[in-house]
Write an enzyme that holds these catalytic residues in place. Structure first.
Site, PDB file in Angstrom:
ATOM      1  CE  LYS A 123      -0.831  -0.175   4.995  1.00  0.00           C
ATOM      2  NZ  LYS A 123       0.076   0.847   5.500  1.00  0.00           N
TER       3      LYS A 123
ATOM      4  NE  ARG B 265      -1.858   0.708  11.532  1.00  0.00           N
ATOM      5  CZ  ARG B 265      -0.931   0.958  10.607  1.00  0.00           C
ATOM      6  NH1 ARG B 265      -0.972   2.029   9.870  1.00  0.00           N
ATOM      7  NH2 ARG B 265       0.042   0.106  10.442  1.00  0.00           N
TER       8      ARG B 265
ATOM      9  NE  ARG C  45       8.395  -3.568   5.146  1.00  0.00           N
ATOM     10  CZ  ARG C  45       7.162  -3.123   5.426  1.00  0.00           C
ATOM     11  NH1 ARG C  45       6.456  -2.539   4.492  1.00  0.00           N
ATOM     12  NH2 ARG C  45       6.646  -3.258   6.620  1.00  0.00           N
TER      13      ARG C  45
ATOM     14  NE  ARG D  51       4.113  -3.885  11.574  1.00  0.00           N
ATOM     15  CZ  ARG D  51       5.131  -4.287  10.792  1.00  0.00           C
ATOM     16  NH1 ARG D  51       6.017  -5.141  11.245  1.00  0.00           N
ATOM     17  NH2 ARG D  51       5.239  -3.817   9.581  1.00  0.00           N
TER      18      ARG D  51
ATOM     19  NE  ARG E  83       8.970  -0.829   8.501  1.00  0.00           N
ATOM     20  CZ  ARG E  83       7.728  -0.538   8.109  1.00  0.00           C
ATOM     21  NH1 ARG E  83       7.511  -0.080   6.897  1.00  0.00           N
ATOM     22  NH2 ARG E  83       6.719  -0.710   8.932  1.00  0.00           N
TER      23      ARG E  83
END
Ligand code: AMP
Length: 195
Positions: free
Chosen positions: A16, A91, A130, A147, A136
């Site tokens: 996204k 969210r 990722r 998450r 990250r």
């Protein structure tokens, strides 16, 4: 033409962020990503960054009041007058209420919600990739699981609410970057948002 006041929603790893930036650039509107704002503040070691670092690393949600303030400040800037694309906010249902109140006060409303649909296994695979590429801090197995669970329990329900308003376009998020952008372009075009 419909003013593009957009929201892009999808599980972590759905792409996204990437699609949001592409669409916003094509439409000449700012992409507003709360996750990016938080990460930039953590990186720069600002007071906000210090306040939210542990929350983000653990994969928890930053308090609604703080997140709402950041979004309202950003949307009040001149470049968002002709539209904007929100990525990662709202969210949960509380944030939908906060955003509704803010937009209604300006005589505005979201005009389209892009739901990027990606199967859970594919999201996990992309997030792990990722993690290896970008390092990250919140892309570790525990945080990823949390998450995705928060997405399913708190974020997915906001789509039902927007669906009732008739503004959701469900987009298949599996495919090449260009294929997915093209699917989004076609859906927005059908709503009078053309690029
Ligand atoms: P994202 O890049 O959208 O996945 O966001 C990364 C992290 O920033 C999330 O896991 C949360 O800790 C925090 N965050 C981003 N957007 C929000 C939001 N709307 N409400 C609460 N926390 C958020």
């Amino acid at each position: 033409m419909t003013v593009p006041r957009l929201l892009i929603v999808g599980p972590q790893g759905s792409g996204k962020g990437t699609q949001g930036v592409r669409i916003a650039e094509a439409l000449g509107i700012p992409a507003v990503s709360t996750g990016d704002v938080f990460r930039a503040n953590v990186q720069a070691g600002t007071p906000l960054g210090q306040q939210v670092k542990a929350i983000i690393d653990a994969g928890d949600l930053v308090p609604d009041s703080l997140t709402g303030e950041i979004v309202r400040d950003r949307l009040a800037q001149d470049d968002a007058a002709g539209g904007f694309l929100l990525d990662g906010y709202p969210r949960n249902l509380g944030q939908v209420g906060d955003l509704d109140e803010f937009l209604t006060g300006r005589g505005e409303a979201l005009t389209a919600v892009i739901e990027l649909a990606v199967p859970r296994e594919e999201s996990i695979e992309r997030l792990s990739l990722r993690a290896a590429e970008q390092g990250r801090a919140d892309d570790n197995a525990e945080s990823i699981a949390k998450r995705l669970a928060i997405y399913e329990s708190e974020t997915a329900p906001i789509l039902d609410l927007y669906r009732e308003r008739g503004i959701v376009d469900e987009i298949d998020g599996v495919g090449s970057l260009d294929e997915i952008t093209e699917r989004i372009r076609a859906a927005l075009s059908a709503r009078g948002i053309a690029f």
